[in-house]
Write a protein that holds these residues in place. Sequence first.
Motif, PDB file in Angstrom:
ATOM      1  N   SER A 293       0.848  -1.182   0.000  1.00 59.30           N
ATOM      2  CA  SER A 293       0.000   0.000   0.000  1.00 59.30           C
ATOM      3  C   SER A 293       0.883   1.231   0.000  1.00 59.30           C
ATOM      4  CB  SER A 293      -0.909   0.008   1.237  1.00 59.30           C
ATOM      5  OG  SER A 293      -1.709   1.166   1.263  1.00 59.30           O
ATOM      6  N   GLY A 294       0.552   2.195  -0.870  1.00 62.65           N
ATOM      7  CA  GLY A 294       1.346   3.415  -0.955  1.00 62.65           C
ATOM      8  C   GLY A 294       2.676   3.157  -1.632  1.00 62.65           C
ATOM      9  N   ASN A 295       3.677   3.930  -1.256  1.00 67.38           N
ATOM     10  CA  ASN A 295       5.014   3.799  -1.847  1.00 67.38           C
ATOM     11  C   ASN A 295       5.762   2.648  -1.183  1.00 67.38           C
ATOM     12  OD1 ASN A 295       4.558   6.107  -3.462  1.00 67.38           O
ATOM     13  ND2 ASN A 295       5.169   7.442  -1.776  1.00 67.38           N
ATOM     14  N   ALA A 296       5.407   1.437  -1.570  1.00 68.83           N
ATOM     15  CA  ALA A 296       6.001   0.242  -0.964  1.00 68.83           C
ATOM     16  C   ALA A 296       6.499  -0.700  -2.049  1.00 68.83           C
ATOM     17  CB  ALA A 296       4.984  -0.467  -0.073  1.00 68.83           C
ATOM     18  N   THR A 297       7.628  -1.335  -1.800  1.00 67.12           N
ATOM     19  CA  THR A 297       8.242  -2.280  -2.731  1.00 67.12           C
ATOM     20  C   THR A 297       8.693  -3.508  -1.962  1.00 67.12           C
ATOM     21  OG1 THR A 297       9.058  -0.476  -4.138  1.00 67.12           O
ATOM     22  CG2 THR A 297      10.097  -2.638  -4.414  1.00 67.12           C
ATOM     23  N   ALA A 298       8.398  -4.688  -2.493  1.00 67.53           N
ATOM     24  CA  ALA A 298       8.801  -5.946  -1.862  1.00 67.53           C
ATOM     25  C   ALA A 298       9.652  -6.760  -2.828  1.00 67.53           C
ATOM     26  CB  ALA A 298       7.566  -6.749  -1.441  1.00 67.53           C
ATOM     27  N   ILE A 299      10.782  -7.263  -2.357  1.00 69.20           N
ATOM     28  CA  ILE A 299      11.682  -8.113  -3.139  1.00 69.20           C
ATOM     29  C   ILE A 299      11.887  -9.408  -2.371  1.00 69.20           C
ATOM     30  CG2 ILE A 299      13.997  -8.338  -4.132  1.00 69.20           C
ATOM     31  CD1 ILE A 299      14.073  -5.286  -4.339  1.00 69.20           C
ATOM     32  N   ASP A 300      11.474 -10.515  -2.984  1.00 70.94           N
ATOM     33  CA  ASP A 300      11.627 -11.845  -2.380  1.00 70.94           C
ATOM     34  C   ASP A 300      10.987 -11.918  -0.995  1.00 70.94           C
ATOM     35  OD1 ASP A 300      13.052 -12.676  -4.627  1.00 70.94           O
ATOM     36  OD2 ASP A 300      14.976 -12.104  -3.758  1.00 70.94           O
ATOM     37  N   VAL A 302       7.488 -12.934   1.461  1.00 72.33           N
ATOM     38  CA  VAL A 302       6.396 -13.904   1.533  1.00 72.33           C
ATOM     39  C   VAL A 302       5.496 -13.528   2.712  1.00 72.33           C
ATOM     40  CG1 VAL A 302       5.764 -16.328   1.854  1.00 72.33           C
ATOM     41  CG2 VAL A 302       7.844 -15.735   0.585  1.00 72.33           C
ATOM     42  N   ASN A 303       4.167 -13.575   2.476  1.00 72.97           N
ATOM     43  CA  ASN A 303       3.181 -13.330   3.538  1.00 72.97           C
ATOM     44  C   ASN A 303       3.528 -12.080   4.357  1.00 72.97           C
ATOM     45  OD1 ASN A 303       1.889 -15.661   2.698  1.00 72.97           O
ATOM     46  ND2 ASN A 303       2.822 -16.945   4.278  1.00 72.97           N
ATOM     47  N   THR A 304       3.648 -10.988   3.662  1.00 68.25           N
ATOM     48  CA  THR A 304       4.137  -9.745   4.271  1.00 68.25           C
ATOM     49  C   THR A 304       3.242  -8.576   3.876  1.00 68.25           C
ATOM     50  OG1 THR A 304       6.431 -10.443   4.482  1.00 68.25           O
ATOM     51  CG2 THR A 304       6.058  -8.091   4.217  1.00 68.25           C
ATOM     52  N   LEU A 305       3.071  -7.653   4.812  1.00 70.96           N
ATOM     53  CA  LEU A 305       2.323  -6.419   4.569  1.00 70.96           C
ATOM     54  C   LEU A 305       3.281  -5.245   4.670  1.00 70.96           C
ATOM     55  CD1 LEU A 305      -0.428  -4.807   4.347  1.00 70.96           C
ATOM     56  CD2 LEU A 305      -0.395  -4.764   6.849  1.00 70.96           C
ATOM     57  N   LEU A 306       3.360  -4.427   3.622  1.00 70.89           N
ATOM     58  CA  LEU A 306       4.176  -3.218   3.624  1.00 70.89           C
ATOM     59  C   LEU A 306       3.286  -2.043   3.257  1.00 70.89           C
ATOM     60  CD1 LEU A 306       7.360  -4.439   1.669  1.00 70.89           C
ATOM     61  CD2 LEU A 306       7.012  -4.401   4.147  1.00 70.89           C
ATOM     62  N   ARG A 307       3.238  -1.027   4.123  1.00 74.83           N
ATOM     63  CA  ARG A 307       2.410   0.156   3.889  1.00 74.83           C
ATOM     64  C   ARG A 307       3.222   1.414   4.139  1.00 74.83           C
ATOM     65  NH1 ARG A 307      -3.662  -0.660   4.532  1.00 74.83           N
ATOM     66  NH2 ARG A 307      -3.713   1.604   4.618  1.00 74.83           N
ATOM     67  N   SER A 308       3.112   2.359   3.204  1.00 74.44           N
ATOM     68  CA  SER A 308       3.644   3.696   3.423  1.00 74.44           C
ATOM     69  C   SER A 308       2.483   4.670   3.418  1.00 74.44           C
ATOM     70  CB  SER A 308       4.646   4.081   2.339  1.00 74.44           C
ATOM     71  OG  SER A 308       5.002   5.443   2.459  1.00 74.44           O
ATOM     72  N   GLU A 309       2.346   5.420   4.502  1.00 76.99           N
ATOM     73  CA  GLU A 309       1.267   6.392   4.624  1.00 76.99           C
ATOM     74  C   GLU A 309       1.774   7.817   4.425  1.00 76.99           C
ATOM     75  OE1 GLU A 309      -1.792   5.442   4.852  1.00 76.99           O
ATOM     76  OE2 GLU A 309      -1.328   3.307   5.092  1.00 76.99           O
ATOM     77  N   ASP A 310       2.902   7.949   3.730  1.00 76.12           N
ATOM     78  CA  ASP A 310       3.505   9.259   3.469  1.00 76.12           C
ATOM     79  C   ASP A 310       3.979   9.267   2.021  1.00 76.12           C
ATOM     80  OD1 ASP A 310       5.134  11.519   3.233  1.00 76.12           O
ATOM     81  OD2 ASP A 310       5.784  11.414   5.319  1.00 76.12           O
ATOM     82  N   ASP A 311       3.491  10.226   1.237  1.00 75.98           N
ATOM     83  CA  ASP A 311       3.854  10.291  -0.177  1.00 75.98           C
ATOM     84  C   ASP A 311       5.356  10.443  -0.389  1.00 75.98           C
ATOM     85  OD1 ASP A 311       1.222  10.047  -0.904  1.00 75.98           O
ATOM     86  OD2 ASP A 311       0.878  12.209  -1.114  1.00 75.98           O
ATOM     87  N   LEU A 313       7.752   9.030   1.457  1.00 72.69           N
ATOM     88  CA  LEU A 313       8.502   7.998   2.174  1.00 72.69           C
ATOM     89  C   LEU A 313       8.329   6.652   1.471  1.00 72.69           C
ATOM     90  CD1 LEU A 313       8.584   7.687   6.029  1.00 72.69           C
ATOM     91  CD2 LEU A 313       8.496   5.653   4.617  1.00 72.69           C
ATOM     92  N   GLU A 314       9.438   6.042   1.087  1.00 66.73           N
ATOM     93  CA  GLU A 314       9.419   4.728   0.439  1.00 66.73           C
ATOM     94  C   GLU A 314       9.705   3.634   1.468  1.00 66.73           C
ATOM     95  OE1 GLU A 314       8.916   3.751  -2.702  1.00 66.73           O
ATOM     96  OE2 GLU A 314       8.639   5.724  -3.619  1.00 66.73           O
ATOM     97  N   VAL A 315       8.885   2.596   1.442  1.00 65.22           N
ATOM     98  CA  VAL A 315       9.101   1.430   2.296  1.00 65.22           C
ATOM     99  C   VAL A 315       9.536   0.272   1.404  1.00 65.22           C
ATOM    100  CG1 VAL A 315       8.028  -0.242   3.848  1.00 65.22           C
ATOM    101  CG2 VAL A 315       7.415   2.163   4.004  1.00 65.22           C
ATOM    102  N   VAL A 316      10.694  -0.326   1.708  1.00 63.93           N
ATOM    103  CA  VAL A 316      11.239  -1.412   0.896  1.00 63.93           C
ATOM    104  C   VAL A 316      11.518  -2.606   1.799  1.00 63.93           C
ATOM    105  CG1 VAL A 316      13.098  -2.143  -0.643  1.00 63.93           C
ATOM    106  CG2 VAL A 316      12.311   0.239  -0.673  1.00 63.93           C
TER     107      VAL A 316
END
Length: 473
Positions: A293-300, A302-311, A313-316
């Motif tokens: 959700s938002g500016n979030a990126t996932a690499i490899d 599994v069963n993970t939630l990544l959320r950025s609530e700030d335009d 701010l990037e979550v990796v």
Amino acid sequence: MITPVLLCGGSGTRLWPLSRKSYPKQFVPLVGNETLFQASALRLSGDGFDKPVIVTNSDFRFIVPEQLSEVGIDPGAILIEPDRRNTAPAVLAAGLYLAGKDPDALVLVAPSDHVVPNAEAFREAVRIGERAARDGKLVTFGIEPTRPETGYGYLELAECPGDGAARVIALERFVEKPGLASAEEMVASGKYLWNAGIFLFSAKAIIEAFGKHAAHLVAPVERSVKNARPDLGFLRLDPASWEEVEDISIDYAVMERASNLVVVPFSAGWSDLGDWSAVWKESRQNEQGVALSGNATAIDCVNTLLRSEDDGLEVVGIGLTNVLAVAMPDAVLVADASRTQDIRKVVDSLKAKRARQAEDFPLDHRPWGWSESLVIGGRFQVKRIGVKPGGALSLQSHHHRAEHWVVVEGTARVTIGEETKLVTENQSVYIPLGAIHRLENPGKVNMVLIEVQTGSYLGEDDVIRYEDKYARD
């Protein structure tokens, strides 16, 4: 017609840092584009439903009509609780208010922070329970369990619901949140449903139930409703009477003792979004079970939630399994997915160290718009302030600080002492310490300015109000 009563005074601490005391989860778009409160109001609208009655507290009184207006819903009464007293007094107050208009009025009580993907299926379940409610029954709605959940209470039915089709079934008893072994046995038996905390009854029936099972609540709540005073379109329950009211849930006060309860099973999907694991389950996931959700990126992952609530701010996430990461402008949560029930401990720890992030949302919502602190120094603070069309801050002054305003969007009407003038984009104005002043947005678009405060004390309590269109103290 059925009158929905939406309860929206909770704090939702298990969804920290996105949900906080000052701006809890029901007012946040956790799943989809609408907030949970908006989705709940829309679900209980249309044919067969009257205007909703809202029970909330003073902190949220301006958020409620604003969010309803955004989705085209005109509310009925908005009852303001002087203090939080759990669900039993809130339900009784709404029942007494509606009984004053029509004792036979049908009332559908629902929390405002649940997710029900199939709104039409839920409305059909309500229609099935309507006849029983008109016959004087207290109707509750049980959710067909999909797993042995230990975070919910259960309803034991007099008979197995079979295929889960919505129909009225007698209720044997309420069951408190069980341990895992008990939850597994109950789910396997087929005679238990999750307790969703949603009820349908006539105003007369619920008042009679309170009189029989929780009579000590009736007199003070009745006085509080009778002595309620109108305030800018809200109805403020009388605080003196409300102080006498016990803090107790509707289940404990009435439902676990009543003998005229029936259940309508519901199997078309439901979640109370009680923690971040529930949010992950309700979110759109890829084949690896990753929800972004938002500016979030996932690499490899599994069963993970990544959320950025700030335009900005990037979550990796890299190589994560069963991890929840939620980033806000002022706080970041990283947790094992199996430990989401412990997030309340986080809030308690932050409160103990007096961290403002424990309860205060980074965006401070006000009836006139919002403000956001950008930088805080020893003797200065920089804020971004947004004022909606027609919005106006109170006529006020400060003992300890001066302010500089730079308008960056729209036009502001600024009053300083006896002088009032318009300040447009790229123009600025200075408010000396002690000067009586007011900020307004006379335009038809949002107005945004940057405020620089300077002084020996910058706390929000350094405000002396002389006039306020929102009737704040």
